[in-house]
Write an enzyme that holds these catalytic residues in place. Structure first.
Site, PDB file in Angstrom:
ATOM      1  N   HIS A 192      -2.765  -2.137  -0.552  1.00 24.03           N
ATOM      2  CA  HIS A 192      -1.584  -2.024  -0.622  1.00 24.03           C
ATOM      3  C   HIS A 192      -1.642  -2.295  -2.706  1.00 24.03           C
ATOM      4  CE1 HIS A 192       3.285  -1.889  -1.459  1.00 24.03           C
ATOM      5  NE2 HIS A 192       2.311  -1.175  -0.320  1.00 24.03           N
ATOM      6  N   SER A 395      -4.852   1.037  15.658  1.00 25.80           N
ATOM      7  CA  SER A 395      -3.983   1.251  14.628  1.00 25.80           C
ATOM      8  C   SER A 395      -2.997   2.578  15.476  1.00 25.80           C
ATOM      9  CB  SER A 395      -4.864   1.577  13.968  1.00 25.80           C
ATOM     10  OG  SER A 395      -3.602   2.919  12.770  1.00 25.80           O
TER      11      SER A 395
HETATM   12  C1  LIG Z   1       4.150  -1.367   3.311  1.00 21.71           C
HETATM   13  C2  LIG Z   1       3.444  -2.447   2.599  1.00 21.71           C
HETATM   14  C3  LIG Z   1       2.884  -2.930   1.980  1.00 21.71           C
HETATM   15  C4  LIG Z   1       4.743  -3.477   1.039  1.00 21.71           C
HETATM   16  O1  LIG Z   1       5.756  -3.874   1.975  1.00 21.71           O
HETATM   17  P1  LIG Z   1       7.468  -3.199   1.387  1.00 21.71           P
HETATM   18  O2  LIG Z   1       8.005  -4.212   2.641  1.00 21.71           O
HETATM   19  O3  LIG Z   1       7.033  -1.904   1.221  1.00 21.71           O
HETATM   20  O4  LIG Z   1       6.803  -3.908   0.379  1.00 21.71           O
HETATM   21  C5  LIG Z   1       2.348  -4.342   1.625  1.00 21.71           C
HETATM   22  N1  LIG Z   1       1.305  -4.429   2.293  1.00 21.71           N
HETATM   23  C6  LIG Z   1       1.057  -3.460   2.971  1.00 21.71           C
HETATM   24  C7  LIG Z   1      -0.689  -2.836   3.762  1.00 21.71           C
HETATM   25  C8  LIG Z   1       1.665  -2.205   3.390  1.00 21.71           C
HETATM   26  O5  LIG Z   1       1.435  -0.863   4.499  1.00 21.71           O
END
Ligand SMILES: *Cc1c(COP(=O)(O)O)cnc(C)c1O
Length: 474
Positions: A192, A395
């Site tokens: 992410h 998944s």
């Molecule tokens: C959505 C997501 C995040 C971040 O989450 P938020 O709640 O949107 O800040 C981090 N890592 C992964 C893999 C995600 O899918």
């Protein structure tokens, strides 16, 4: 009232706002390096990310109340109608949402009575601050539940309810860096964006590791990237579900790779980014188990994704021994500062507590099974219709050929990257909803590609040859 307007403009320093430079081009766009959409060999449309698009056409202006508004009630009526229209659009937008991993199916009616309170959990969840309107008792209850799920004893864990999954990542990686100030951060390319944001914020050296076609971290490349930095400790972000492909990194293989390259357990720190599937994996039997019995340092998860919550939130759990290095006592709070944010949403822990109590372990298990079943249904129907699609084993994220029409993408709120799009099957995505979506997609696609006269795009480089159904690969 004139006095307060003057005060306001003084505060905002309106006179000091500089004019825009002469060469400023407000229509300039930032291009992402995505391939253009190609139909029938010619370029039809470039994909562009336009910063601030539509912001001003959709803005609801704030206006000063008229002096007699209170008498006529005109303003109240105006605001009520704006809200009513907004609510209607929320209902409609919620119905047509498939692309982001948010469970939109929840009923927190019982908690409506709490919105009259400014509940704030600032400071450390385990040390009561002087601010009395808090929900620490709920917060710690929720944290205990997650610590049990990830197998860390009550007297050995520390954690808090964050504002989102990103905050969990920022915190986990910060703890890693406090434990190993000269550590190098390793994360797969498909991690992410918050992970790379953490690297920039903390000015950490960061190695991007290649991924397999599934989206999982490529441990051969991981080992190759570790070797040149053997003199420095390693801080690793492990994905429990990647954002685009829903791939689960093999935690056991990551640990084995570290050991095989000579990193002993006191030379690495693993943060598990479970924002997406952190709460789903424990219920999938074949999944590599996320547990503090393994040498990991922290796990985080988003609360508004699989669990479902009206406000963004998340959970971060780490080992108590690590947190002592990071925290500072703050006299003003009469508490300890070990979190990223100061003020923290005190409503969120109550919402999470409410859902955990209602659904329980078995409730989540059932929902996970339903999501995985529905995801398979979607993948099978896409492929049966000749649309290239992929679904990782652990998944509920179905990845497929990007729909040709941006209007369609917006209607169903699909998340796209390059030539691919995905649907994340959450508990609110029923088979009926998937059928509506599929029927419309198949119907529209026939026009986009003129009933097969035009070629649909090849997605082999994104999804692998075996998942592509283009002319060449079917
Ligand atoms: C959505 C997501 C995040 C971040 O989450 P938020 O709640 O949107 O800040 C981090 N890592 C992964 C893999 C995600 O899918």
């Amino acid at each position: 009232m004139a006095g307060s307007v003057e005060l306001l403009s003084a505060e905002l320093n309106l006179k000091k706002i500089e004019p825009l430079p002469d060469d400023f081009d407000p229509t300039a766009v930032v291009k992402d390096d995505l391939p253009p959409v190609v139909a029938d060999g010619e370029e039809v449309k470039k994909r562009e990310i336009v910063p601030g698009r539509n912001v001003h056409t959709t803005c609801l202006e704030v206006t000063e109340p008229d002096v007699d508004d209170e008498v006529t009630g005109e303003r109240d009526a105006y605001m009520a109608s704006v809200l009513a229209r907004y609510r209607k659009s929320l209902v409609e937008r919620t119905k047509h949402h498939l692309g982001y991993p948010y469970n939109l199916d929840f009923d927190y009616g019982a908690l409506g009575q709490l919105q009259h309170f400014s509940i704030n959990n600032l400071g450390d969840p385990f040390i009561e601050s002087n601010y009395g309107v808090h929900s620490r008792q709920f917060e710690v209850g929720v944290l205990d539940w997650f610590a049990r799920l990830w197998e860390l004893e009550k007297n050995e864990y520390w954690g808090y309810i964050t504002n989102c999954g990103t905050e969990g990542n920022l915190h986990g990686i910060l703890v890693g860096r406090e434990v190993f100030p000269d550590g190098v951060l390793y994360a797969s390319r498909e991690s992410h964006y918050s992970v790379f944001k953490a690297a920039r914020m903390y000015r950490m050296e960061c190695e991007k590791v290649n991924t397999l076609i599934s989206g999982e971290i490529d441990c051969e490349d991981f080992k190759a990237k570790l070797l040149p930095h053997k003199d420095k400790p390693a801080i690793i972000n492990v994905n429990i579900g990647t954002t685009v492909k829903g791939a689960v990194d093999d935690l056991d293989l990551v640990i084995k790779s570290l050991e095989e390259t000579g990193f002993t357990h006191d030379r690495f720190y693993i943060h598990c980014d479970g924002a997406l599937f952190g709460l789903m994996m424990p219920f999938v039997k074949r999944a590599p188990k996320v547990t503090f019995k393994k040498p990991i340092g922290s796990v985080s998860v988003s609360g508004h994704k699989f669990v479902g919550c009206p406000m963004p939130c998340g959970v971060q759990i780490t080992r108590l021994q690590h947190i002592n290095a990071l925290s500072r006592n703050v006299e003003y709070l009469a508490s300890r500062d070990a979190t990223i944010m100061g003020s923290r949403n005190g409503h969120a822990p109550i919402f999470l507590w409410y859902t955990l109590n209602r659904k329980g372990y078995r409730g989540f298990q059932k929902e996970v099974q339903k999501c995985l079943r529905n995801a398979h249904y979607l993948k099978d129907r896409l492929r049966a219709a000749g649309i290239g699609a992929m679904l990782n084993e652990l998944s509920s994220t179905v990845v497929f050929e990007r729909p040709h029409d941006e209007e369609f993408v917006r209607k169903w709120q699909l998340a796209c990257q390059g030539n691919i799009a995905h649907v994340v099957v959450m508990p609110n995505i029923t088979v009926e909803k998937l059928d509506d979506f599929l029927n419309e997609l198949i119907d529209k696609r026939a026009t986009w590609y003129q009933n097969g006269k035009l070629q649909s795009p090849c997605v082999a480089s994104d999804l692998g040859k075996e998942n592509c159904l283009c002319e060449l690969h079917k």
